[in-house]
Design an enzyme around this catalytic site. Structure first.
Site, mmCIF file in Angstrom:
data_model
loop_
_atom_site.group_PDB
_atom_site.id
_atom_site.type_symbol
_atom_site.label_atom_id
_atom_site.label_comp_id
_atom_site.label_asym_id
_atom_site.label_seq_id
_atom_site.Cartn_x
_atom_site.Cartn_y
_atom_site.Cartn_z
ATOM 1 N N LEU A 84 -11.660 2.700 -11.841
ATOM 2 C CA LEU A 84 -11.685 2.037 -10.349
ATOM 3 C C LEU A 84 -12.230 3.101 -9.365
ATOM 4 O O LEU A 84 -12.045 4.445 -9.678
ATOM 5 C CB LEU A 84 -10.109 1.887 -9.789
ATOM 6 C CG LEU A 84 -9.914 1.140 -8.580
ATOM 7 C CD1 LEU A 84 -10.193 -0.122 -8.607
ATOM 8 C CD2 LEU A 84 -8.645 1.567 -7.980
ATOM 9 N N CYS A 85 -13.295 2.603 -8.542
ATOM 10 C CA CYS A 85 -13.518 3.268 -7.380
ATOM 11 C C CYS A 85 -13.671 2.407 -6.325
ATOM 12 O O CYS A 85 -12.796 1.337 -6.211
ATOM 13 C CB CYS A 85 -15.280 3.483 -7.802
ATOM 14 S SG CYS A 85 -16.325 2.477 -7.855
ATOM 15 N N ARG A 86 -14.449 2.612 -5.157
ATOM 16 C CA ARG A 86 -14.271 1.787 -3.936
ATOM 17 C C ARG A 86 -14.755 0.204 -4.049
ATOM 18 O O ARG A 86 -14.173 -0.833 -3.679
ATOM 19 C CB ARG A 86 -15.133 2.417 -2.738
ATOM 20 C CG ARG A 86 -14.931 1.667 -1.464
ATOM 21 C CD ARG A 86 -15.755 2.238 -0.403
ATOM 22 N NE ARG A 86 -17.355 1.911 -0.520
ATOM 23 C CZ ARG A 86 -17.930 0.791 -0.222
ATOM 24 N NH1 ARG A 86 -17.250 -0.019 0.168
ATOM 25 N NH2 ARG A 86 -19.137 0.755 -0.525
ATOM 26 N N ILE A 113 -11.706 -1.034 -5.595
ATOM 27 C CA ILE A 113 -10.379 -1.078 -4.963
ATOM 28 C C ILE A 113 -10.543 -2.183 -3.450
ATOM 29 O O ILE A 113 -9.706 -2.827 -3.011
ATOM 30 C CB ILE A 113 -9.965 0.226 -4.506
ATOM 31 C CG1 ILE A 113 -8.366 -0.027 -3.968
ATOM 32 C CG2 ILE A 113 -10.660 0.884 -3.185
ATOM 33 C CD1 ILE A 113 -7.627 1.401 -3.952
#
Length: 127
Positions: A84-86, A113
């Protein structure tokens, strides 16, 4: 893992690649059942980004630390590892790297996210 997710599972016009990605709803379901499945959620954002929003139970390893810390992961090569990242761009690079390191179950969370906040948890702050 699904090959053709429903259209609303990913951001609009997202070119979903099932070999490299996992949907937010699929990730959330696996994360909820993490004790019963071979699953790991890794957040590769920087520490300051975690101050804005985070997901309980995710393992935090910043993207730049992945090569040095990949051996810390206590997983099998086929464990589903959701990264997961932005927005899903950095995590896609990490998923590809991890697959090349033999962790075939590595997948980027499509939309990151921010999409998690829109689809799963509205308390997640968008940035």
């Amino acid at each position: 893992m699904s090959t053709t997710p429903p259209i609303d599972h990913n951001p609009p016009n997202w070119p979903f690649n099932a070999a490299l990605e996992i949907t937010v709803p699929e990730t959330a379901a696996l994360h909820q059942d993490a004790g019963d499945t071979d699953f790991l959620l890794i957040d590769v954002r920087e520490a300051d980004e975690l101050q804005t929003s985070s997901i309980d139970g995710a393992l935090h390893i910043p993207m730049g630390d992945i090569p040095a810390r990949i051996n810390e992961l206590d997983v099998d090569e086929d464990t589903t590892i959701a990264i997961l990242c932005r927005s899903g761009k950095r995590s896609l690079q990490v998923a590809l790297y991890m697959q090349h390191q033999g962790l075939a179950g590595s997948r980027s969370v499509a939309g990151g996210i921010n999409w998690w906040g829109l689809k799963i948890d509205p308390t997640i702050q968008q940035y």
